[in-house]
Motif scaffolding. Structure first.
Motif, PDB file in Angstrom:
ATOM      1  N   SER A   1       9.039  15.781 -47.325  1.00  0.00           N
ATOM      2  CA  SER A   1       7.660  15.881 -47.800  1.00  0.00           C
ATOM      3  C   SER A   1       7.033  17.172 -47.280  1.00  0.00           C
ATOM      4  O   SER A   1       7.539  17.798 -46.345  1.00  0.00           O
ATOM      5  CB  SER A   1       6.831  14.683 -47.321  1.00  0.00           C
ATOM      6  OG  SER A   1       6.680  14.717 -45.909  1.00  0.00           O
ATOM      7  N   GLU A   2       5.924  17.544 -47.871  1.00  0.00           N
ATOM      8  CA  GLU A   2       5.207  18.737 -47.426  1.00  0.00           C
ATOM      9  C   GLU A   2       4.685  18.564 -46.003  1.00  0.00           C
ATOM     10  O   GLU A   2       4.762  19.475 -45.174  1.00  0.00           O
ATOM     11  CB  GLU A   2       4.054  19.039 -48.381  1.00  0.00           C
ATOM     12  CG  GLU A   2       4.495  19.567 -49.737  1.00  0.00           C
ATOM     13  CD  GLU A   2       3.319  19.968 -50.611  1.00  0.00           C
ATOM     14  OE1 GLU A   2       3.067  21.176 -50.767  1.00  0.00           O
ATOM     15  OE2 GLU A   2       2.662  19.060 -51.139  1.00  0.00           O
ATOM     16  N   SER A   3       4.125  17.391 -45.732  1.00  0.00           N
ATOM     17  CA  SER A   3       3.575  17.157 -44.394  1.00  0.00           C
ATOM     18  C   SER A   3       4.659  17.213 -43.326  1.00  0.00           C
ATOM     19  O   SER A   3       4.438  17.725 -42.221  1.00  0.00           O
ATOM     20  CB  SER A   3       2.851  15.812 -44.349  1.00  0.00           C
ATOM     21  OG  SER A   3       3.725  14.762 -44.712  1.00  0.00           O
ATOM     22  N   GLN A   4       5.850  16.693 -43.642  1.00  0.00           N
ATOM     23  CA  GLN A   4       6.946  16.753 -42.683  1.00  0.00           C
ATOM     24  C   GLN A   4       7.404  18.195 -42.476  1.00  0.00           C
ATOM     25  O   GLN A   4       7.678  18.622 -41.346  1.00  0.00           O
ATOM     26  CB  GLN A   4       8.127  15.907 -43.175  1.00  0.00           C
ATOM     27  CG  GLN A   4       9.317  15.861 -42.222  1.00  0.00           C
ATOM     28  CD  GLN A   4       8.962  15.260 -40.882  1.00  0.00           C
ATOM     29  OE1 GLN A   4       8.375  14.180 -40.831  1.00  0.00           O
ATOM     30  NE2 GLN A   4       9.295  15.950 -39.802  1.00  0.00           N
ATOM     31  N   PHE A   5       7.469  18.969 -43.564  1.00  0.00           N
ATOM     32  CA  PHE A   5       7.882  20.357 -43.430  1.00  0.00           C
ATOM     33  C   PHE A   5       6.877  21.154 -42.606  1.00  0.00           C
ATOM     34  O   PHE A   5       7.246  22.072 -41.869  1.00  0.00           O
ATOM     35  CB  PHE A   5       8.061  20.992 -44.806  1.00  0.00           C
ATOM     36  CG  PHE A   5       8.468  22.439 -44.758  1.00  0.00           C
ATOM     37  CD1 PHE A   5       9.719  22.799 -44.282  1.00  0.00           C
ATOM     38  CD2 PHE A   5       7.597  23.447 -45.162  1.00  0.00           C
ATOM     39  CE1 PHE A   5      10.110  24.138 -44.221  1.00  0.00           C
ATOM     40  CE2 PHE A   5       7.967  24.775 -45.104  1.00  0.00           C
ATOM     41  CZ  PHE A   5       9.227  25.119 -44.631  1.00  0.00           C
ATOM     42  N   ALA A   6       5.587  20.814 -42.709  1.00  0.00           N
ATOM     43  CA  ALA A   6       4.557  21.504 -41.920  1.00  0.00           C
ATOM     44  C   ALA A   6       4.816  21.354 -40.425  1.00  0.00           C
ATOM     45  O   ALA A   6       4.454  22.241 -39.637  1.00  0.00           O
ATOM     46  CB  ALA A   6       3.176  20.959 -42.287  1.00  0.00           C
ATOM     47  N   GLN A   7       5.468  20.266 -40.050  1.00  0.00           N
ATOM     48  CA  GLN A   7       5.835  20.080 -38.641  1.00  0.00           C
ATOM     49  C   GLN A   7       7.170  20.758 -38.332  1.00  0.00           C
ATOM     50  O   GLN A   7       7.325  21.395 -37.280  1.00  0.00           O
ATOM     51  CB  GLN A   7       5.923  18.588 -38.324  1.00  0.00           C
ATOM     52  CG  GLN A   7       4.630  17.818 -38.562  1.00  0.00           C
ATOM     53  CD  GLN A   7       4.787  16.325 -38.305  1.00  0.00           C
ATOM     54  OE1 GLN A   7       5.470  15.907 -37.366  1.00  0.00           O
ATOM     55  NE2 GLN A   7       4.158  15.508 -39.146  1.00  0.00           N
ATOM     56  N   ASP A   8       8.128  20.634 -39.270  1.00  0.00           N
ATOM     57  CA  ASP A   8       9.471  21.174 -39.036  1.00  0.00           C
ATOM     58  C   ASP A   8       9.482  22.694 -38.926  1.00  0.00           C
ATOM     59  O   ASP A   8      10.282  23.263 -38.178  1.00  0.00           O
ATOM     60  CB  ASP A   8      10.415  20.758 -40.173  1.00  0.00           C
ATOM     61  CG  ASP A   8      10.633  19.249 -40.236  1.00  0.00           C
ATOM     62  OD1 ASP A   8      10.340  18.574 -39.220  1.00  0.00           O
ATOM     63  OD2 ASP A   8      11.072  18.765 -41.294  1.00  0.00           O
ATOM     64  N   ILE A   9       8.606  23.364 -39.661  1.00  0.00           N
ATOM     65  CA  ILE A   9       8.648  24.818 -39.746  1.00  0.00           C
ATOM     66  C   ILE A   9       8.453  25.493 -38.390  1.00  0.00           C
ATOM     67  O   ILE A   9       8.849  26.637 -38.184  1.00  0.00           O
ATOM     68  CB  ILE A   9       7.591  25.327 -40.759  1.00  0.00           C
ATOM     69  CG1 ILE A   9       7.805  26.806 -41.094  1.00  0.00           C
ATOM     70  CG2 ILE A   9       6.190  25.102 -40.238  1.00  0.00           C
ATOM     71  CD1 ILE A   9       9.082  27.094 -41.809  1.00  0.00           C
ATOM     72  N   HIS A  10       7.885  24.795 -37.435  1.00  0.00           N
ATOM     73  CA  HIS A  10       7.621  25.382 -36.118  1.00  0.00           C
ATOM     74  C   HIS A  10       8.858  25.392 -35.215  1.00  0.00           C
ATOM     75  O   HIS A  10       8.812  25.970 -34.130  1.00  0.00           O
ATOM     76  CB  HIS A  10       6.480  24.625 -35.433  1.00  0.00           C
ATOM     77  CG  HIS A  10       5.178  24.717 -36.174  1.00  0.00           C
ATOM     78  ND1 HIS A  10       4.471  25.893 -36.300  1.00  0.00           N
ATOM     79  CD2 HIS A  10       4.466  23.777 -36.865  1.00  0.00           C
ATOM     80  CE1 HIS A  10       3.377  25.678 -37.029  1.00  0.00           C
ATOM     81  NE2 HIS A  10       3.357  24.401 -37.373  1.00  0.00           N
TER      82      HIS A  10
ATOM     83  N   LEU B   1       1.217  30.860 -37.916  1.00  0.00           N
ATOM     84  CA  LEU B   1       0.268  31.293 -38.937  1.00  0.00           C
ATOM     85  C   LEU B   1       0.351  30.443 -40.211  1.00  0.00           C
ATOM     86  O   LEU B   1      -0.512  30.543 -41.084  1.00  0.00           O
ATOM     87  CB  LEU B   1       0.511  32.762 -39.299  1.00  0.00           C
ATOM     88  CG  LEU B   1       0.239  33.787 -38.192  1.00  0.00           C
ATOM     89  CD1 LEU B   1       0.611  35.182 -38.678  1.00  0.00           C
ATOM     90  CD2 LEU B   1      -1.220  33.747 -37.767  1.00  0.00           C
ATOM     91  N   ILE B   2       1.408  29.628 -40.308  1.00  0.00           N
ATOM     92  CA  ILE B   2       1.625  28.811 -41.511  1.00  0.00           C
ATOM     93  C   ILE B   2       1.101  27.403 -41.245  1.00  0.00           C
ATOM     94  O   ILE B   2       1.486  26.763 -40.267  1.00  0.00           O
ATOM     95  CB  ILE B   2       3.112  28.769 -41.895  1.00  0.00           C
ATOM     96  CG1 ILE B   2       3.624  30.192 -42.168  1.00  0.00           C
ATOM     97  CG2 ILE B   2       3.324  27.889 -43.122  1.00  0.00           C
ATOM     98  CD1 ILE B   2       5.127  30.255 -42.401  1.00  0.00           C
ATOM     99  N   SER B   3       0.228  26.915 -42.113  1.00  0.00           N
ATOM    100  CA  SER B   3      -0.353  25.589 -41.920  1.00  0.00           C
ATOM    101  C   SER B   3      -0.496  24.859 -43.257  1.00  0.00           C
ATOM    102  O   SER B   3      -0.432  25.475 -44.326  1.00  0.00           O
ATOM    103  CB  SER B   3      -1.722  25.702 -41.241  1.00  0.00           C
ATOM    104  OG  SER B   3      -2.621  26.437 -42.055  1.00  0.00           O
ATOM    105  N   PHE B   4      -0.708  23.547 -43.143  1.00  0.00           N
ATOM    106  CA  PHE B   4      -0.827  22.698 -44.326  1.00  0.00           C
ATOM    107  C   PHE B   4      -2.049  21.804 -44.150  1.00  0.00           C
ATOM    108  O   PHE B   4      -2.183  21.107 -43.139  1.00  0.00           O
ATOM    109  CB  PHE B   4       0.437  21.855 -44.497  1.00  0.00           C
ATOM    110  CG  PHE B   4       0.392  20.904 -45.663  1.00  0.00           C
ATOM    111  CD1 PHE B   4       0.414  21.372 -46.961  1.00  0.00           C
ATOM    112  CD2 PHE B   4       0.330  19.528 -45.452  1.00  0.00           C
ATOM    113  CE1 PHE B   4       0.386  20.492 -48.030  1.00  0.00           C
ATOM    114  CE2 PHE B   4       0.302  18.642 -46.527  1.00  0.00           C
ATOM    115  CZ  PHE B   4       0.324  19.124 -47.814  1.00  0.00           C
ATOM    116  N   ASN B   5      -2.953  21.844 -45.117  1.00  0.00           N
ATOM    117  CA  ASN B   5      -4.168  21.038 -45.061  1.00  0.00           C
ATOM    118  C   ASN B   5      -3.915  19.715 -45.754  1.00  0.00           C
ATOM    119  O   ASN B   5      -3.755  19.651 -46.968  1.00  0.00           O
ATOM    120  CB  ASN B   5      -5.330  21.791 -45.727  1.00  0.00           C
ATOM    121  CG  ASN B   5      -6.674  21.129 -45.481  1.00  0.00           C
ATOM    122  OD1 ASN B   5      -6.746  19.929 -45.245  1.00  0.00           O
ATOM    123  ND2 ASN B   5      -7.722  21.930 -45.532  1.00  0.00           N
TER     124      ASN B   5
END
Length: 740
Positions: free
Chosen positions: A670-679, A640-644
């Protein structure tokens, strides 16, 4: 010989014991000066007591008077008719009126061409003042063909009085400023003008030789601090403010003081009033340490700030001074721990605390004591008016000082009953009932309610210890409700977290005195590792969620300002990090703002034994006995968590269809890297902990080691109401986490 002369020359007469033998005449002269100061102060006190007069001196005229010697004005300045700014006509041709009635002084403006656009060498005081009063345009294209002098409201931009107060019309006066066009938008540029006036100073326009008292005006500050000014403030506070500023003193144990007369260190005893010093240490050298075998004699060489503070202490009529460097045995850990534990009493018992808020460290001294203040204040008289260049707001100077960046100085100021703050330009005084400064010329009775016990609450509050969201708040802290107490505690934590410490291990010690004050209030606020909770067991869970919902103002990918971990403290406490924090909750006087969403919370001691929050017996000496927090809460599905990546907005994060704010303390580049890591659920987990008016709060956890311990890594705030999330939570899995 006047007291002010004695005070100004006292510093130059101070000598060290090693010089005494070769300078006997100087010794005798120094002793004569000391005795003269004490005698003058004693005679003054006796005279006041016998006459039974008020400590508030008669104040008939506060406006500046014309100089006894003629002032040189250039031809351009001499032809200015500034008196019209004090009495102008309405635009529609109506009757004349006092401009303070309207707040802004928009109806008066004078075309002055370009003559004040570039500073030049001149003997004209008014020229020098007007050069400093010009508002530069950031966009040069907006510069007009000519400059205009306009008069703006002092109170509107200085923020000394609540807007709309009953005193506004009678207290306001104009400040002269130069703008590049006649119709400069004061409303649109309000913050810019306010910053210029508060930081740089202002040109106050005032009428000379008035036949009645002026409620409020500004004055020229002398090169040296006037002892009589302090005595007026101190005596008024001591006589009128009662328990607000004269609360019962706490007994001290093993505390030492500097005897300024003998330049030695003595044990504190009953009936020994003293002054405290708050300052920034410099780099330690062997010359500044106590090297005598018995540790009772001061070194022959002292830093400027300590020597100046000793001079001020004696000139104020006191003999003893508390300075941490020499009054705490820095080489004895047991003594250091004991004295840190009673820091609140040490500063709270002091008659006044001298705060050195100028310069970078202890080698700078106190401006206006050992040397003249660096800035020059000017006044220009033209016809029946005077233009006074007044120093900027001392509160702004204190907040921007190097002293305000240091961790230990925060509680030193908050714990004090009275503070005498030396800034670069002037001295500021704040007690628990009022605050005032040298450039403000006002009868103290005018600041106070009828019985003189405290200032009007329409007046701006002090710098120290107040809830930052309550600019004009209450003075009597014991009458605050539990919500206000908790709010003020969190506000203090926010301010303290922005400060720097030389040693990470001091993170809680430098805040301990403040936390102890809240412990003993009517609506007590207890804490675990600095995180507050309320007294009643039934309210603890609801209260503790507020203290957990903090976030860093910068994230881990902000490399120059990223938070840093303090491994001596739990990750779930703000004390476990270096970096400024904020709470995203609306301040309130009456309610507790939010509700908790987690299922259970408990703590483990060093032996691994669990205790629930409701079962903890509050103990002021055992606030750090539980290094591990057990949290049972709903796990947020990471899908449910995403980054645009493509949106140029502050709201790039989303939770389903809702916008979200992310503050990550560590764990990703970075934010973009965390958007991938969070999964990756083996490394990251997100759990719901609470809801406030700002949204649903989600704590981000990162696995710490193979033992199953987790660490708090950040906070995600979902911008929606709790009823939007609660139905979804019914299908989410609840898990327990051990967080260190």
């Amino acid at each position: 010989m006047s007291k002010s002369y004695l005070f100004e020359n006292y510093w130059h007469e101070m000598i060290t014991p090693s010089e005494a033998v070769s300078t006997l005449p100087k010794v005798l002269h120094c002793l004569f000066i000391r005795l003269s100061i004490r005698l003058a102060l004693s005679l003054e006190a006796i005279s006041r007591k016998r006459e039974g007069v008020s400590t508030e001196p008669e104040h008939t005229l506060t406006a500046p008077k014309k100089s006894s010697s003629p002032e040189l004005l250039c031809e351009d300045c001499a032809n200015l008719d500034l008196a019209k700014a004090l009495l102008v006509e309405e635009k529609d041709g109506g009757d004349k009126f006092a401009p303070g009635r309207w707040g802004y002084f928009n109806t008066w403006a004078v075309d002055v061409g370009h003559r004040y656009r570039v500073a030049r060498t001149t003997n004209c005081n008014l020229c020098r003042i007007l050069f400093k009063s010009r508002v530069e345009e950031e966009d040069l294209a907006l510069d007009g063909d000519v400059d205009w002098i306009r008069a703006v409201s002092f109170l509107r931009f200085f923020k000394l009085l609540k807007f709309g107060s009953k005193f506004w019309h009678s207290w306001d006066f104009p400040v002269l400023m130069l703008f590049s066009n006649k119709n400069y938008d004061l409303h649109k540029n309000h913050k810019k003008i306010m910053n210029l006036i508060q930081v740089s100073g202002c040109a106050a326009l005032q009428q000379c030789d008035q036949q009645q008292a002026v409620p409020l005006s500004l004055k020229v500050i002398p090169p040296r601090f006037d002892l009589g000014t302090f005595r007026k403030w101190f005596d008024y506070c001591n006589k009128n403010h009662g328990l607000l500023c004269r609360s019962k003193k706490t007994e001290l144990c093993g505390t030492r003081l500097i005897d300024c007369e003998e330049q030695s260190i003595v044990e504190h005893g009953p009936g020994m009033p003293y002054v405290a010093l708050s300052y920034v240490w410099g780099q330690p050298t062997t010359q500044r340490e106590i090297t005598t075998c018995n540790g009772k004699q001061l070194p022959t060489q002292l830093s400027l700030v300590i020597r100046d503070a000793m001079a001020v202490t004696q000139a104020m009529g006191f003999r003893y001074l508390w300075v941490d460097r020499y009054c705490i045995d820095q080489n004895n850990p047991t003594v250091v721990h004991q004295q840190i534990g009673q820091m609140g009493a040490i500063y709270g018992n002091a008659e006044v605390t001298i705060i050195a808020a100028a310069g970078q460290d202890e080698n700078y001294g106190l401006p206006g004591v050992g040397r003249n203040r660096p800035g020059t204040q000017t006044v220009a008289h033209i016809g029946e008016v005077a233009v006074v260049w007044a120093a900027g707001d001392p509160q702004a100077a204190i907040k921007s000082s190097h002293w305000s960046t240091r961790g230990w100085t925060f509680q030193e100021a908050l714990l004090s009953r009275r503070r005498l703050v030396f800034t670069e330009d002037q001295v500021y005084f704040e007690c628990s009932a009022m605050n005032i400064f040298e450039s403000l010329d006002i009868p103290l009775d005018s600041l106070h309610i009828k019985d003189r016990s405290k200032s009007y609450e329409d007046l701006r509050g002090g710098v120290f210890g107040r809830n930052r969201a309550a600019q004009f708040g209450r003075f009597i802290l014991q009458k605050q409700g539990k919500g206000e107490n908790l709010s003020q505690y969190l506000s203090n934590v926010e301010e303290y977290s922005a400060r720097k410490l030389t040693f990470a291990k001091d993170s809680l010690d430098a805040f301990r005195g403040i936390a102890q004050q809240f412990w003993y209030r009517k609506h007590a606020v207890h804490n675990i590792w600095g995180l507050p909770y309320l007294t009643l067991p039934a309210e603890r869970g609801l209260g503790f969620v507020y203290s957990l919902a903090w976030h860093h103002t910068t994230s881990c990918w902000d490399l120059s300002q990223s938070p840093h971990r303090r491994s001596q403290f739990p990750s779930w406490s703000w004390a476990g990090w270096e970096g400024e924090i904020r709470y995203q909750m609306p301040w309130s006087k009456h309610n507790l703002w939010s509700s908790k969403l987690f299922e259970a919370i408990s703590f483990e001691n060093e032996m691994g034994s669990p205790t629930t929050l409701e079962m903890i017996v509050p103990n002021i000496d055992e606030t750090c006995d539980f290094p591990v927090m057990r949290l049972t809460a709903a796990v947020v599905p990471s899908k449910l968590i995403s980054f645009n990546f493509n949106v140029d907005s502050d709201k790039q994060w989303r939770f389903g269809k809702y916008k979200a704010d992310l503050a990550l303390s560590y764990g990703s580049v970075s934010e973009s890297q965390f958007a991938q890591d969070i999964h990756d659920s083996h490394i990251w987990q997100c759990v719901c902990i609470g809801w406030s008016g700002w949204g649903v709060t989600v704590m981000i956890l990162k696995i710490h080691d193979s033992s199953g311990l987790w660490e708090r890594a950040g906070l995600l705030t979902i911008n929606c109401y709790t009823h939007n999330v609660e139905p979804m939570m019914q299908t989410w899995e609840y898990k327990s986490f051990r967080v260190r």
